[in-house]
Design a protein around this motif. Sequence first.
Motif, PDB file in Angstrom:
ATOM      1  N   ALA A 149       0.847  -1.202   0.000  1.00 55.27           N
ATOM      2  CA  ALA A 149       0.000   0.000   0.000  1.00 55.27           C
ATOM      3  C   ALA A 149       0.879   1.248   0.000  1.00 55.27           C
ATOM      4  CB  ALA A 149      -0.944  -0.001   1.196  1.00 55.27           C
ATOM      5  N   PRO A 150       1.690   1.438  -1.068  1.00 58.70           N
ATOM      6  CA  PRO A 150       2.718   2.479  -1.059  1.00 58.70           C
ATOM      7  C   PRO A 150       2.157   3.896  -1.113  1.00 58.70           C
ATOM      8  CG  PRO A 150       2.559   1.472  -3.214  1.00 58.70           C
ATOM      9  CD  PRO A 150       1.677   0.662  -2.316  1.00 58.70           C
ATOM     10  N   HIS A 151       2.940   4.822  -0.526  1.00 58.05           N
ATOM     11  CA  HIS A 151       2.655   6.255  -0.651  1.00 58.05           C
ATOM     12  C   HIS A 151       3.245   6.807  -1.943  1.00 58.05           C
ATOM     13  CE1 HIS A 151       2.975   5.418   3.764  1.00 58.05           C
ATOM     14  NE2 HIS A 151       1.814   6.043   3.768  1.00 58.05           N
ATOM     15  N   VAL A 152       4.273   6.112  -2.462  1.00 55.32           N
ATOM     16  CA  VAL A 152       4.953   6.523  -3.696  1.00 55.32           C
ATOM     17  C   VAL A 152       5.086   5.313  -4.610  1.00 55.32           C
ATOM     18  CG1 VAL A 152       7.048   7.468  -4.728  1.00 55.32           C
ATOM     19  CG2 VAL A 152       6.269   8.324  -2.505  1.00 55.32           C
ATOM     20  N   LEU A 153       4.583   5.423  -5.838  1.00 52.33           N
ATOM     21  CA  LEU A 153       4.718   4.389  -6.853  1.00 52.33           C
ATOM     22  C   LEU A 153       5.784   4.823  -7.850  1.00 52.33           C
ATOM     23  CD1 LEU A 153       1.149   3.193  -7.925  1.00 52.33           C
ATOM     24  CD2 LEU A 153       3.022   1.750  -7.130  1.00 52.33           C
TER      25      LEU A 153
END
Length: 535
Positions: A482-486
Amino acid sequence: MHLVADALTFGYPGRPVLNAVGLSASAGDRVGVVGENGAGKTTLLRLLAGDLVPTSGEVRRAGTVSVVPQQLDVEPGTTVGDLVRRTAGHVRAAAEHLDEVVAGFDHDAGDLTALAEAIAAAEHLAAWDVDRRVDEALTRFGAPRDPDRRLDTLSVGEAYRARLACHVAERADVLLLDEPTNHLDAAGIDYLTAQLQDWPGVVVIVTHDRRLLDDVMTAILDLDPSMDGRPVLYGATRYATYRFAKDQALRRWRARYAQERKRAEKLARRLDESYEGLSDEWRPAKGSQKHRRATRARIHVKAADRLVQKLEAEAVEVPVPPPALAFPDLPSIPTGYTGGPLLEVRAPRVAGRLDLAGVRVDLPPAGRLLVTGANGAGKSTLLAAMTGRLDLDRGHRAVAHGVRLGVLTQDDDSPERRRMTGFEAAARRALDLLEAGALDPAHVLPVAALGLVEETDLDRPLGELSVGQRRRFELAAALVAAPHVLVLDEPTNHLSIALVDALTEALRLTSAAVVVATHDRAMRADLADWPTLDL
């Protein structure tokens, strides 16, 4: 020259792939093959090339055939020069044959027909020009030109471009290409497009490149099942036209299916009520003509039975549709966020690969960045440096506290990983992230819930999946934390064309920050309003 596939059917043990595929193409026809990952696009090319034998149906070919698969099996010690000599061998053979015929020709009693055929073959292949064509294609595709370079020392992209250049220079009558734009930059794609537009023979291309479909194709073959279970050949020469026609067909299909399911439920209720009525009539009130009422009830049951049987006989058996992308609602900021960029890189330098003195990249919450540039410019290196997979020789990298990264690289295909099942590889990814402190156990996204990979495929070793199915898995694995940055490197490579559309829309809407490096011209146009770093 022509290529015909007649009712082509093929399946692997326990897994049908293609059903009654029909295709007919002659000189000047350029057919784009599309469909969901795992639909059999690569298998179809192998059947057309004669590498596989169909279960039923047949393939008829007239003329020389040249095929460029996605993956290259490299023999140890093979060089670029070996590849050039091997792939252009029949062209040189035609020139040598002409020389022999001319040298031995008897001007008084010689066979003029044989001489004319030898001249026509050499002219058709432009055999005298093959070395120049090979060198030009290697240059334009950005492939290594040193004949002594070993293929096993090249990157996947370099090896693919070298092979593609040789096959384009061959000028075969039938050219079969599997995702040819995956490893090309904008200049290479433009050169390939020009070559294909002028190709005198038959071209069949498996591709996710929407612009290539627009610029080159004369027809589109969609291997996804239709209402009758068979692939459909669309005469559309524009991607938008094809998508409209397909969406309309799907809408009619779903409407008919919904209508028949509703009718089936209604008849099932009627049948239940008839049986209940029949049961009730076995003990009627005294003097109620029980035999007549029971007979009438049985007549109702038989009538309902006949209607249900008729419905089942006429019903449309709708195959299970491909999984729709269920892109998760990703978070924009970590717990305890106090401000500033989530990810920052200043003046990065990696010796021999990247040097961006004076360049600063900072990514705020929900920020966007599109990275473009030619092959070798350092796009993948920059993304690897941004995500900490490469150390900087100079410069500065910082990640805000608590920020989780989701990373999609171009190639993660080690033999050990190919032996793992999807579930095992996903578990390994989660454990590695947890050990590195890059995963919150309370925010783990199961790969099976994203609509990218079927659960049955997750039980199979990754090496048994198609290239596109493995790419889907890698995209799902990038979302596990569930990343904050892709950070996505060439995210459209090997994906189905429908998924590319859905992914592009999801990246535009997600709350997470996104960095994309891509050569995909349609995706770049769709993301043209993003901040762009052109290397």
